[in-house]
Design a protein around this motif. Structure first.
Motif, mmCIF file in Angstrom:
data_model
loop_
_atom_site.group_PDB
_atom_site.id
_atom_site.type_symbol
_atom_site.label_atom_id
_atom_site.label_comp_id
_atom_site.label_asym_id
_atom_site.label_seq_id
_atom_site.Cartn_x
_atom_site.Cartn_y
_atom_site.Cartn_z
ATOM 1 N N UNK A 28 -73.027 -22.756 -26.043
ATOM 2 C CA UNK A 28 -73.878 -23.256 -24.968
ATOM 3 C C UNK A 28 -73.802 -24.781 -24.957
ATOM 4 N N UNK A 29 -73.373 -25.344 -23.813
ATOM 5 C CA UNK A 29 -73.215 -26.791 -23.658
ATOM 6 C C UNK A 29 -74.248 -27.316 -22.656
ATOM 7 N N UNK A 62 -72.667 -34.081 -22.228
ATOM 8 C CA UNK A 62 -72.243 -33.001 -21.352
ATOM 9 C C UNK A 62 -70.723 -32.859 -21.381
ATOM 10 N N UNK A 63 -70.245 -31.675 -21.068
ATOM 11 C CA UNK A 63 -68.805 -31.429 -21.022
ATOM 12 C C UNK A 63 -68.202 -32.149 -19.822
ATOM 13 N N UNK A 64 -67.045 -32.777 -20.045
ATOM 14 C CA UNK A 64 -66.343 -33.466 -18.960
ATOM 15 C C UNK A 64 -64.843 -33.395 -19.219
ATOM 16 N N UNK A 65 -64.072 -34.126 -18.430
ATOM 17 C CA UNK A 65 -62.618 -34.079 -18.556
ATOM 18 C C UNK A 65 -62.114 -34.690 -19.857
ATOM 19 N N UNK A 66 -62.932 -35.508 -20.508
ATOM 20 C CA UNK A 66 -62.498 -36.215 -21.705
ATOM 21 C C UNK A 66 -63.234 -35.762 -22.961
ATOM 22 N N UNK A 67 -64.220 -34.886 -22.802
ATOM 23 C CA UNK A 67 -65.017 -34.466 -23.953
ATOM 24 C C UNK A 67 -65.450 -33.022 -23.755
#
Length: 373
Positions: free
Chosen positions: A63-64, A197-202
């Protein structure tokens, strides 16, 4: 003088003969070395491969958070049973000052546009009511005014999302909820932890891990020397170290196509589904376990201990020594054909019979050596 020399030579020769006779008699009088013997026995032999690994859930869901911030409160503990949508934790947003100022600037800019659009709308409405302008001109100013109001509403929402994490009062982004049903097996964060939060780099910070503990698998590793013997669908006997006297049946459903080097040896990952329906005790994720994979099994076959085997230096063929004269302690080499082996005992297909006495290589005692000397 010559006679004296002859007599001396004869005496020396006689002594040499006597010494030789004594040595021969002594050697002949040595006791025959005795060796223990064994015979073929009927045994049950199972050839199996053992894989070491652990028991893990088949499916785990991480869960993010949908927004970055600081954990405000954690509502559950590890081991809790949850359903989809249950609240796990809340996040307090820490806004980025630059983003916040940019959002404020956008609100001010849109407010100016809205004020100008309203002025034009009011003027055109008065002119339209007097019949000075056409309906098309009035509707264009009305459209600009409505668009400006909508832009201001969106700018305010963006500002609230940056500041509080949500545009409304529900706090949808700040509430971390379960996205799957199961057991909470891990909560790696606490109140006050900063999360991303989840993103393109993390990949984002994991708030909790949820797993279905009724569906477990064995995951282990097998050496490259053994992996060639494995086939999909083979039966596994799983032994869990934490659960004594309990074996879990499983089916081999995965053999890694690529090995990984560990401590100088190539290891291949294997997996198997575990059936735990009849198990009363809870099987926890991460238990260390061993899997016995049966390659071949034979019951009541004539076998011997592998320690009795010898191998020819040139042909590399196996053979054993068979007693042919018990009184003289004589043995004879017999080639044998081997069958299934479990590393301790081996099947004898042909070469000897169950009546043959097989030589056991005994270690000579020091006392026996001294007596022989």
């Amino acid at each position: 003088m010559k006679k004296t020399l002859i007599y001396v030579g004869l005496a020396v020769l006689a002594m040499a003969v006597i010494i030789a006779v004594v040595k021969v008699n002594k050697s002949n009088s040595k006791p025959v070395k005795k060796y223990k013997t064994e015979q073929l026995k009927k045994m049950n032999i199972v050839n199996k491969v053992v894989a070491t690994g652990k028991v893990i859930p088949l499916e785990e869901v991480e869960i993010k958070p949908q927004i970055s911030g600081i954990i405000d409160k954690v509502y559950l503990e590890e081991g809790a049973i949850v359903k989809t949508g249950d609240l796990i934790a809340t996040v307090k947003v820490v806004p980025n000052e630059q983003s916040l100022q940019s959002a404020r600037g956008r609100i001010n800019s849109v407010q100016i546009q809205l004020s100008n659009a309203k002025t034009q709308y009011d003027r055109n409405k008065a002119l339209f009511d007097k019949g000075v302008i056409s309906s098309q001109q009035f509707e264009a100013s009305q459209l600009s005014y409505n668009q400006a109001k909508n832009d201001l509403r969106n700018a305010n929402n963006d500002y609230q999302i940056i500041k509080r994490g949500s545009a409304g009062s529900g706090g949808a982004n700040t509430n971390i909820r379960a996205t799957a049903s199961g057991m909470v097996v891990e909560i790696p964060v606490k109140k006050g932890y900063q999360v991303i939060q989840a993103n393109n780099f993390n990949a984002g910070t994991t708030i909790a891990t949820i797993a279905d503990m009724k569906k477990m698998i064995f995951e282990g590793k097998v050496d490259e020397a053994e992996v060639g013997k494995l086939k999909m669908g083979m039966d596994l006997d799983i032994t869990v170290g934490a659960i004594e006297e309990e074996k879990f049946p499983a089916k081999l459903n995965f053999i890694a196509p690529k090995g990984v080097e560990e401590s100088g040896a190539i290891q291949f990952k294997v997996k198997g589904d575990i059936r735990i329906d009849s198990v009363k005790q809870m099987v926890r994720a991460g238990y260390s376990a061993n899997a016995s994979i049966i390659i071949e099994k034979k019951d009541s076959i004539l076998s011997i201990r592998e320690a009795l085997l010898q191998y020819d230096k040139e042909s590399k063929k196996p053979y054993v020594e068979i007693l042919v004269n018990k009184e003289e302690g004589k043995f004879e080499n017999k080639d044998v054909e081997l069958g299934v082996s479990d590393g301790i005992n081996v099947e004898i297909i042909s070469g000897i019979t169950k009546d043959d006495e097989i030589k056991v290589w005994n270690k000579e005692n020091k006392k026996d050596k001294k007596k022989d000397d």
